[in-house]
Design a protein around this motif. Structure first.
Motif, PDB file in Angstrom:
ATOM      1  N   ALA A   1       0.699  -1.171  -0.021  1.00 44.24           N
ATOM      2  CA  ALA A   1      -0.109   0.006  -0.010  1.00 44.24           C
ATOM      3  C   ALA A   1       0.752   1.434  -0.003  1.00 44.24           C
ATOM      4  CB  ALA A   1      -0.931   0.016   1.259  1.00 44.24           C
ATOM      5  N   ALA A   2       2.087   1.109   0.681  1.00 46.10           N
ATOM      6  CA  ALA A   2       2.809   2.244   0.579  1.00 46.10           C
ATOM      7  C   ALA A   2       4.274   1.716   0.373  1.00 46.10           C
ATOM      8  CB  ALA A   2       2.854   3.030   2.121  1.00 46.10           C
ATOM      9  N   VAL A   3       5.234   2.600  -0.319  1.00 44.51           N
ATOM     10  CA  VAL A   3       6.390   2.329  -0.404  1.00 44.51           C
ATOM     11  C   VAL A   3       7.440   3.517  -0.096  1.00 44.51           C
ATOM     12  CG1 VAL A   3       8.334   1.392  -2.137  1.00 44.51           C
ATOM     13  CG2 VAL A   3       5.995   0.490  -2.499  1.00 44.51           C
ATOM     14  N   ALA A   4       8.405   3.298   0.753  1.00 49.21           N
ATOM     15  CA  ALA A   4       9.109   4.603   1.024  1.00 49.21           C
ATOM     16  C   ALA A   4      10.362   4.308   0.512  1.00 49.21           C
ATOM     17  CB  ALA A   4       9.229   4.626   2.554  1.00 49.21           C
ATOM     18  N   VAL A   5      11.142   5.405  -0.044  1.00 52.75           N
ATOM     19  CA  VAL A   5      12.376   5.697  -0.554  1.00 52.75           C
ATOM     20  C   VAL A   5      13.178   6.285   0.412  1.00 52.75           C
ATOM     21  CG1 VAL A   5      13.851   6.269  -2.503  1.00 52.75           C
ATOM     22  CG2 VAL A   5      11.509   5.073  -2.709  1.00 52.75           C
ATOM     23  N   ASN A   6      14.086   6.258   1.292  1.00 51.98           N
ATOM     24  CA  ASN A   6      15.102   6.833   1.904  1.00 51.98           C
ATOM     25  C   ASN A   6      14.296   7.696   3.045  1.00 51.98           C
ATOM     26  OD1 ASN A   6      17.388   6.076   0.495  1.00 51.98           O
ATOM     27  ND2 ASN A   6      17.082   7.825  -0.746  1.00 51.98           N
ATOM     28  N   ALA A   7      13.268   6.885   3.627  1.00 54.25           N
ATOM     29  CA  ALA A   7      12.335   7.480   4.608  1.00 54.25           C
ATOM     30  C   ALA A   7      12.015   6.419   5.500  1.00 54.25           C
ATOM     31  CB  ALA A   7      11.093   8.407   4.075  1.00 54.25           C
ATOM     32  N   SER A   8      11.503   6.725   6.780  1.00 54.51           N
ATOM     33  CA  SER A   8      10.876   5.811   7.537  1.00 54.51           C
ATOM     34  C   SER A   8       9.695   5.251   7.410  1.00 54.51           C
ATOM     35  CB  SER A   8      11.028   6.402   9.042  1.00 54.51           C
ATOM     36  OG  SER A   8      10.291   5.541  10.147  1.00 54.51           O
ATOM     37  N   THR A   9       9.577   4.022   7.675  1.00 52.94           N
ATOM     38  CA  THR A   9       8.032   3.497   7.574  1.00 52.94           C
ATOM     39  C   THR A   9       7.015   4.261   8.355  1.00 52.94           C
ATOM     40  OG1 THR A   9       8.529   1.802   9.007  1.00 52.94           O
ATOM     41  CG2 THR A   9       9.019   1.268   7.029  1.00 52.94           C
ATOM     42  N   ARG A  10       7.313   5.205   9.179  1.00 53.19           N
ATOM     43  CA  ARG A  10       6.487   5.467  10.309  1.00 53.19           C
ATOM     44  C   ARG A  10       5.521   6.661   9.629  1.00 53.19           C
ATOM     45  NH1 ARG A  10       4.253   5.502  13.711  1.00 53.19           N
ATOM     46  NH2 ARG A  10       4.914   7.016  15.472  1.00 53.19           N
ATOM     47  N   PHE A  11       5.890   7.169   8.394  1.00 51.54           N
ATOM     48  CA  PHE A  11       5.340   8.174   7.797  1.00 51.54           C
ATOM     49  C   PHE A  11       3.868   7.457   7.071  1.00 51.54           C
ATOM     50  CE2 PHE A  11       9.519  10.057   7.930  1.00 51.54           C
ATOM     51  CZ  PHE A  11       9.133  11.456   8.657  1.00 51.54           C
ATOM     52  N   THR A  12       3.711   6.236   7.058  1.00 51.12           N
ATOM     53  CA  THR A  12       2.365   6.007   6.590  1.00 51.12           C
ATOM     54  C   THR A  12       1.176   6.227   7.437  1.00 51.12           C
ATOM     55  OG1 THR A  12       3.491   4.197   5.152  1.00 51.12           O
ATOM     56  CG2 THR A  12       1.209   4.120   5.254  1.00 51.12           C
ATOM     57  N   ASP A  13       0.655   7.221   7.397  1.00 54.76           N
ATOM     58  CA  ASP A  13      -0.369   7.699   8.431  1.00 54.76           C
ATOM     59  C   ASP A  13      -1.101   8.821   7.990  1.00 54.76           C
ATOM     60  OD1 ASP A  13      -0.454   9.852  10.724  1.00 54.76           O
ATOM     61  OD2 ASP A  13      -0.804   8.120  11.361  1.00 54.76           O
ATOM     62  N   GLY A  14      -2.455   8.593   8.047  1.00 54.32           N
ATOM     63  CA  GLY A  14      -3.262   9.848   7.409  1.00 54.32           C
ATOM     64  C   GLY A  14      -2.960  11.083   7.893  1.00 54.32           C
ATOM     65  N   GLY A  15      -2.529  11.430   9.170  1.00 58.67           N
ATOM     66  CA  GLY A  15      -2.219  12.454   9.620  1.00 58.67           C
ATOM     67  C   GLY A  15      -0.839  13.333   8.985  1.00 58.67           C
ATOM     68  N   GLU A  16       0.236  12.110   8.714  1.00 62.52           N
ATOM     69  CA  GLU A  16       1.287  12.781   8.049  1.00 62.52           C
ATOM     70  C   GLU A  16       1.239  12.788   6.707  1.00 62.52           C
ATOM     71  OE1 GLU A  16       4.235  13.178   9.540  1.00 62.52           O
ATOM     72  OE2 GLU A  16       3.487  12.521  11.592  1.00 62.52           O
ATOM     73  N   PHE A  17       0.018  12.464   6.008  1.00 63.69           N
ATOM     74  CA  PHE A  17      -0.068  12.298   4.608  1.00 63.69           C
ATOM     75  C   PHE A  17      -1.007  13.624   4.359  1.00 63.69           C
ATOM     76  CE2 PHE A  17       0.531   7.702   2.668  1.00 63.69           C
ATOM     77  CZ  PHE A  17       2.020   7.932   3.149  1.00 63.69           C
ATOM     78  N   GLY A  18      -1.333  14.185   5.478  1.00 56.01           N
ATOM     79  CA  GLY A  18      -2.420  15.440   5.552  1.00 56.01           C
ATOM     80  C   GLY A  18      -3.577  15.073   5.094  1.00 56.01           C
ATOM     81  N   PHE A  19      -3.967  13.917   5.755  1.00 58.24           N
ATOM     82  CA  PHE A  19      -5.453  13.426   5.455  1.00 58.24           C
ATOM     83  C   PHE A  19      -6.316  13.702   6.575  1.00 58.24           C
ATOM     84  CE2 PHE A  19      -3.933   9.737   2.384  1.00 58.24           C
ATOM     85  CZ  PHE A  19      -3.639  10.577   1.569  1.00 58.24           C
ATOM     86  N   GLY A  20      -5.767  14.077   7.613  1.00 55.52           N
ATOM     87  CA  GLY A  20      -6.272  14.064   9.056  1.00 55.52           C
ATOM     88  C   GLY A  20      -6.241  12.563   9.499  1.00 55.52           C
ATOM     89  N   ALA A  21      -6.722  12.384  10.892  1.00 58.37           N
ATOM     90  CA  ALA A  21      -6.594  11.100  11.643  1.00 58.37           C
ATOM     91  C   ALA A  21      -7.160  10.035  10.772  1.00 58.37           C
ATOM     92  CB  ALA A  21      -7.456  11.175  12.762  1.00 58.37           C
ATOM     93  N   GLU A  22      -6.599   8.739  10.286  1.00 56.05           N
ATOM     94  CA  GLU A  22      -7.152   7.887   9.106  1.00 56.05           C
ATOM     95  C   GLU A  22      -8.116   7.156   9.944  1.00 56.05           C
ATOM     96  OE1 GLU A  22      -4.133   5.564  10.948  1.00 56.05           O
ATOM     97  OE2 GLU A  22      -3.615   7.215   9.495  1.00 56.05           O
TER      98      GLU A  22
END
Length: 416
Positions: free
Chosen positions: A361-382
């Motif tokens: 569902a998410a693939v990170a390049v040179n970044a932590s897996t911890r960013f897969t989150d609605g708030g971090e993506f700017g969606f609000g609390a998922e």
């Protein structure tokens, strides 16, 4: 009529009244909920204390108790999240696509609420508020079925939200707690086809599998997080260490924390000792394969094959040395859960190939897996992180809680 059918019917009726409400009415209701949570925080903390005490008596792990615990600052953050959702764009009525057909008909596809959303979840009472707020903002009624371990907390939270809604245009019945503490009450929710439009489970693999297998209501699968960090031969090793420690240890009890480290064999002799030192300093126990242990030292615990598909949710991580990027992808394909997988590399070619080959569902390049989150993506609390491929995938924000309808407008058009 059973208690469950009473609340389900109430949610269904309320959802019909909620669906056409304008954004302003929904936002006012959300702010009223946020204010009520803050004003009655001590009441919530008192109810939560009973749940925490029972969890300790039952021998629940500290990681799980941390997910359960509420205090005044945490309640303040939950209220802030509700206010943030109120500020987000309303997806209802958004035109997904539209055109004028050759025959003159005006065609639009617009977003509409799903109807009534059932949520089955474990442990974390903040989900009770997050889920309710997201469902209300997207025009949906919600049936909340949390775990028995948080029943006192959830009862208090739903009561406060319902009472806050009574002074607004949003019907209080739009937020309902499924009554009962046994699995039978969850089964009633899973079998409520016709009253419940979609069911979203949030929790561990056993919960999600049970809901998928037993439900007659359509299910959106949310993710068990067997997340990987792959350190490529071309990685900046200091960057890799920072990403690895953050992905694993920044917060271990969440689905986007890393559970497996994969290291390219070309750099294993140099990188693995550094990784062991950094992880050990962070309090992490490493469960490694023989190749990893050969260069990682005596602190490496032998790994079992089962552990490669384990969501630890603790200060533990599985580890292996892989022969190539393709070997890393093969490992992820075999043992991963399709949640989030990361590559650390300075090679654009390697990064592009990893992104193309990893089916998550998410693939990170040179970044932590911890960013897969609605708030971090700017969606609000998922509402959750979907690992399926139908309707929604990844963090599910407001648009993912809607369906669509086609509207076409003519001037007496008839089909010949």
């Amino acid at each position: 009529m059973s208690e469950f059918l009473q609340v389900a019917n109430a949610a269904k009726e309320a959802s019909r009244l909620l669906a056409p409400l304008p954004r302003a009415a929904k936002d006012t209701a959300l702010r009223a909920i946020a204010d009520a949570l803050v004003a009655r925080a001590e009441e919530i903390v008192e109810a939560n204390a009973a749940d925490v005490a029972k969890a300790r008596q039952d021998g629940t792990s500290e990681a799980m108790i941390d997910r359960l615990r509420l205090d005044v600052p945490r309640i303040g953050k939950i209220a802030d999240a509700v206010r943030e959702i109120a500020e987000l764009p309303d997806p209802v009525g958004e035109v997904v696509r539209g055109s004028t057909l050759p025959n003159g008909l005006e065609l639009r596809q617009i977003r509409v609420p799903l109807g009534v959303i059932g949520i089955i979840y474990e442990g974390r009472p903040n989900v009770t508020v997050d889920a309710a707020a997201l469902c209300l903002k997207s025009g949906n009624g919600v049936l909340l079925r949390g775990s028995s371990s948080a029943y006192s907390s959830n009862t208090a939270l739903v009561k406060i939200m319902q009472e806050a809604l009574e002074a607004t245009d949003v019907p209080a019945g739009a937020v309902q707690l499924v009554p009962g503490l046994t699995h039978e009450s969850a089964k009633e929710l899973m079998r409520a086809r016709g009253l419940v439009d979609v069911l979203i489970p949030r929790g561990g693999a056993s919960l999600i599998n049970r809901v998928v297998e037993e439900s007659s209501v359509p299910v959106i699968e949310t993710g068990v997080g067997v997340c990987h960090v792959y350190v490529d031969a071309a990685a900046d090793q200091e960057r890799a260490l920072a990403i690895l420690v953050n992905a694993k240890a920044q917060r271990v009890s969440v689905c986007n924390s890393a559970e497996t480290l994969l290291v390219h064999e070309a750099i294993a002799a140099e990188f693995v000792p550094k990784a062991m030192a950094a992880l050990t300093e962070a309090g992490v126990t490493v469960h490694g394969d023989p190749a990893f242990a050969a260069v990682g030292g005596a602190a490496v615990v032998p790994v079992t094959e089962e552990e490669y598909s384990t969501e630890y949710l603790s200060y533990d991580i599985a580890a292996a040395v892989v022969p190539s990027l393709e070997g890393a992808v093969a490992h992820i394909t075999r043992y991963g859960s399709g949640h989030t997988d990361a590559i650390v590399t300075d090679s654009q070619t390697a990064a592009k190939r990893f992104v193309a080959l990893v089916d998550s569902a998410a693939v990170a390049v040179n970044a932590s897996t911890r960013f897969t989150d609605g708030g971090e993506f700017g969606f609000g609390a998922e509402i959750g992180i979907s690992t399926q491929k139908l309707h929604a995938r990844g963090p599910m924000g407001l648009p993912e809680l809607t369906s669509t309808k086609f509207v076409y407008v003519g001037e007496g058009h008839v089909r010949g």
